[in-house]
Motif scaffolding. Structure first.
Motif, PDB file in Angstrom:
ATOM      1  N   PRO A  58      24.708  79.195  81.535  1.00 36.79           N
ATOM      2  CA  PRO A  58      25.616  78.645  81.628  1.00 36.79           C
ATOM      3  C   PRO A  58      25.160  77.063  81.106  1.00 36.79           C
ATOM      4  O   PRO A  58      24.857  76.299  81.388  1.00 36.79           O
ATOM      5  CB  PRO A  58      26.037  78.346  82.795  1.00 36.79           C
ATOM      6  N   GLY A  59      26.197  76.480  80.182  1.00 39.00           N
ATOM      7  CA  GLY A  59      26.740  75.071  79.516  1.00 39.00           C
ATOM      8  C   GLY A  59      25.534  75.053  78.163  1.00 39.00           C
ATOM      9  O   GLY A  59      25.388  73.606  78.673  1.00 39.00           O
ATOM     10  N   SER A  60      25.098  75.681  78.000  1.00 41.26           N
ATOM     11  CA  SER A  60      24.517  76.310  76.211  1.00 41.26           C
ATOM     12  C   SER A  60      24.798  75.947  75.416  1.00 41.26           C
ATOM     13  O   SER A  60      26.560  75.811  75.565  1.00 41.26           O
ATOM     14  CB  SER A  60      23.068  77.633  75.946  1.00 41.26           C
ATOM     15  N   VAL A  61      24.591  75.065  74.498  1.00 42.84           N
ATOM     16  CA  VAL A  61      25.541  74.529  73.283  1.00 42.84           C
ATOM     17  C   VAL A  61      24.704  75.660  72.027  1.00 42.84           C
ATOM     18  O   VAL A  61      24.115  75.245  71.806  1.00 42.84           O
ATOM     19  CB  VAL A  61      25.138  72.965  73.146  1.00 42.84           C
ATOM     20  N   LEU A  62      26.540  76.324  71.675  1.00 45.52           N
ATOM     21  CA  LEU A  62      25.738  77.349  70.540  1.00 45.52           C
ATOM     22  C   LEU A  62      26.081  76.909  68.904  1.00 45.52           C
ATOM     23  O   LEU A  62      27.282  75.665  68.863  1.00 45.52           O
ATOM     24  CB  LEU A  62      27.121  78.252  70.558  1.00 45.52           C
ATOM     25  N   ILE A  63      25.233  76.197  68.009  1.00 44.99           N
ATOM     26  CA  ILE A  63      25.584  75.668  67.018  1.00 44.99           C
ATOM     27  C   ILE A  63      25.482  76.805  65.217  1.00 44.99           C
ATOM     28  O   ILE A  63      24.337  77.014  65.692  1.00 44.99           O
ATOM     29  CB  ILE A  63      24.337  74.233  66.792  1.00 44.99           C
ATOM     30  N   PHE A  64      26.086  76.668  64.987  1.00 48.62           N
ATOM     31  CA  PHE A  64      25.889  77.501  63.806  1.00 48.62           C
ATOM     32  C   PHE A  64      25.972  76.610  62.009  1.00 48.62           C
ATOM     33  O   PHE A  64      27.251  75.813  61.873  1.00 48.62           O
ATOM     34  CB  PHE A  64      27.399  78.212  63.372  1.00 48.62           C
ATOM     35  N   ILE A  65      25.311  77.337  61.334  1.00 54.15           N
ATOM     36  CA  ILE A  65      25.008  76.175  60.063  1.00 54.15           C
ATOM     37  C   ILE A  65      25.325  76.930  58.532  1.00 54.15           C
ATOM     38  O   ILE A  65      24.881  78.250  58.991  1.00 54.15           O
ATOM     39  CB  ILE A  65      23.782  75.613  60.126  1.00 54.15           C
ATOM     40  N   LEU A  66      26.239  77.000  58.149  1.00 57.60           N
ATOM     41  CA  LEU A  66      26.726  77.412  57.365  1.00 57.60           C
ATOM     42  C   LEU A  66      26.748  76.922  56.262  1.00 57.60           C
ATOM     43  O   LEU A  66      25.817  75.578  55.550  1.00 57.60           O
ATOM     44  CB  LEU A  66      27.838  77.625  57.229  1.00 57.60           C
ATOM     45  N   PRO A  67      25.870  78.358  54.894  1.00 56.62           N
ATOM     46  CA  PRO A  67      25.999  77.101  53.635  1.00 56.62           C
ATOM     47  C   PRO A  67      27.079  76.876  53.100  1.00 56.62           C
ATOM     48  O   PRO A  67      28.110  77.946  53.251  1.00 56.62           O
ATOM     49  CB  PRO A  67      25.354  78.362  52.768  1.00 56.62           C
ATOM     50  N   PRO A  68      27.704  76.043  51.615  1.00 53.42           N
ATOM     51  CA  PRO A  68      28.895  75.978  51.576  1.00 53.42           C
ATOM     52  C   PRO A  68      29.753  77.295  50.720  1.00 53.42           C
ATOM     53  O   PRO A  68      30.583  77.453  50.455  1.00 53.42           O
ATOM     54  CB  PRO A  68      28.298  74.478  50.822  1.00 53.42           C
ATOM     55  N   SER A  69      28.723  78.340  50.235  1.00 52.70           N
ATOM     56  CA  SER A  69      29.016  79.240  49.601  1.00 52.70           C
ATOM     57  C   SER A  69      27.654  80.043  48.920  1.00 52.70           C
ATOM     58  O   SER A  69      26.891  80.218  49.874  1.00 52.70           O
ATOM     59  CB  SER A  69      29.444  79.326  48.180  1.00 52.70           C
ATOM     60  N   ARG A  70      28.428  81.554  49.121  1.00 47.30           N
ATOM     61  CA  ARG A  70      26.977  82.672  48.378  1.00 47.30           C
ATOM     62  C   ARG A  70      26.538  82.263  47.445  1.00 47.30           C
ATOM     63  O   ARG A  70      25.005  82.755  47.481  1.00 47.30           O
ATOM     64  CB  ARG A  70      28.076  83.911  48.635  1.00 47.30           C
ATOM     65  N   LYS A  71      27.318  81.370  46.749  1.00 45.40           N
ATOM     66  CA  LYS A  71      26.014  80.895  45.474  1.00 45.40           C
ATOM     67  C   LYS A  71      25.047  80.236  46.020  1.00 45.40           C
ATOM     68  O   LYS A  71      23.883  80.111  45.419  1.00 45.40           O
ATOM     69  CB  LYS A  71      26.730  80.780  43.866  1.00 45.40           C
ATOM     70  N   ALA A  72      25.240  79.223  46.679  1.00 45.74           N
ATOM     71  CA  ALA A  72      24.562  78.243  46.621  1.00 45.74           C
ATOM     72  C   ALA A  72      23.838  78.500  47.949  1.00 45.74           C
ATOM     73  O   ALA A  72      22.275  78.221  47.951  1.00 45.74           O
ATOM     74  CB  ALA A  72      25.332  76.751  48.100  1.00 45.74           C
TER      75      ALA A  72
END
Ligand code: ADP
Ligand code: 5GP
Length: 223
Positions: free
Chosen positions: A131-145
């Motif tokens: 409980p209380g864990s903080v979930l962060i997702f990192i996305l590239p700006p595009s598939r090409k990038a």
């Protein structure tokens, strides 16, 4: 990065103060920039430990035992899993990966925050178990990038590159399950955002417990 820019980002985030630290989980499709961002965060932010996972995959060039991973064979991994020494575990790219329960316990006991670099299956399990864990997702700006970054890193052959891009599709579909999404387009902006998430979490009222009580107590003339 210039010192001026770093100062504008808000200086050092407040230290962990709550009863045990926060578990930060970071996931991303391979090549999105997660390692780059996390290494810098761990180097610059005090009171934040890296959770060293167990894995059955072979070490890559430059990886250090006990620092990047605890590299173990299948038998050792299964033994630890049976004994309940892993908070969660998953099969990723044919290898077994698991989060050390002891590392999480130790960080909590010392009031330190801990950063988990784990896949989307692991993140879903941590969300449920911690409980209380903080979930962060990192996305590239595009598939090409993403493709360009994987090519630039030069760690994959053509076939592995296509496989990674195929896997990325399933992973980005899980982004909506996270608390925060960082789009890693300009690296400096993405880093500032990651650091801001840690800072904001540490400013939460429940994390300021002891200092808050002490200051309020002083105003009330209790000391
Ligand atoms: P991951 O850990 O997510 O697989 P890396 O941190 O290894 O990704 O980054 C993949 C490659 O992309 C590296 O060569 C890194 O220098 C580069 N990279 C990371 N972030 C950016 C960015 N914002 N812009 C351009 N290149 C980037
Ligand atoms: P790599 O082999 O490239 O270091 O990692 C492959 C994937 O496994 C990455 O998405 C990484 O985040 C994930 N991973 C690393 N350690 C763990 C772990 O302990 N548990 C889970 N579920 N995934 C992990």
């Amino acid at each position: 990065m210039s010192g001026g820019r770093r100062r504008r980002a808000g200086g050092a985030p407040p230290r962990a103060d709550g009863p045990g630290g926060t578990v930060f989980v970071v996931s991303a499709p391979s090549g999105a920039g997660k390692t780059t961002l996390c290494k810098r965060l761990l180097g610059e932010v005090e009171g934040l430990d890296f959770s060293v996972s167990f894995t059955t995959r072979a070490p890559r060039a430059g990886e250090r035992r006990g620092v990047d991973y605890h590299f173990v064979d299948r038998r050792e991994f299964d033994r630890r899993r049976r004994r309940g020494e892993l908070v969660e575990w998953a099969v990723v790219n044919g290898g077994l990966y698991g989060t050390s329960a002891e590392a999480l316990r130790e960080a909590a006991a010392r009031g330190r925050d801990i950063l988990l670099d784990i896949d989307t299956q692991g993140a879903a399990n941590v969300r449920r178990l911690v409980p209380g864990s903080v979930l962060i997702f990192i996305l590239p700006p595009s598939r090409k990038a993403l493709r360009d970054r994987l090519l630039k890193r030069g760690s994959e052959g053509a076939e592995a590159l296509e496989r990674r891009l195929g896997l990325a599709r399933g992973e980005v579909e899980k982004a909506h399950l996270y608390d925060y999404v960082i789009i890693n387009d300009a690296l400096e902006d993405a880093y500032d955002q990651l650091r801001a998430i840690v800072t904001a979490t540490r400013c939460r009222r429940e994390r300021q417990g002891r200092r808050l009580a002490s200051i309020v107590g002083e105003f009330a003339g209790r000391r």
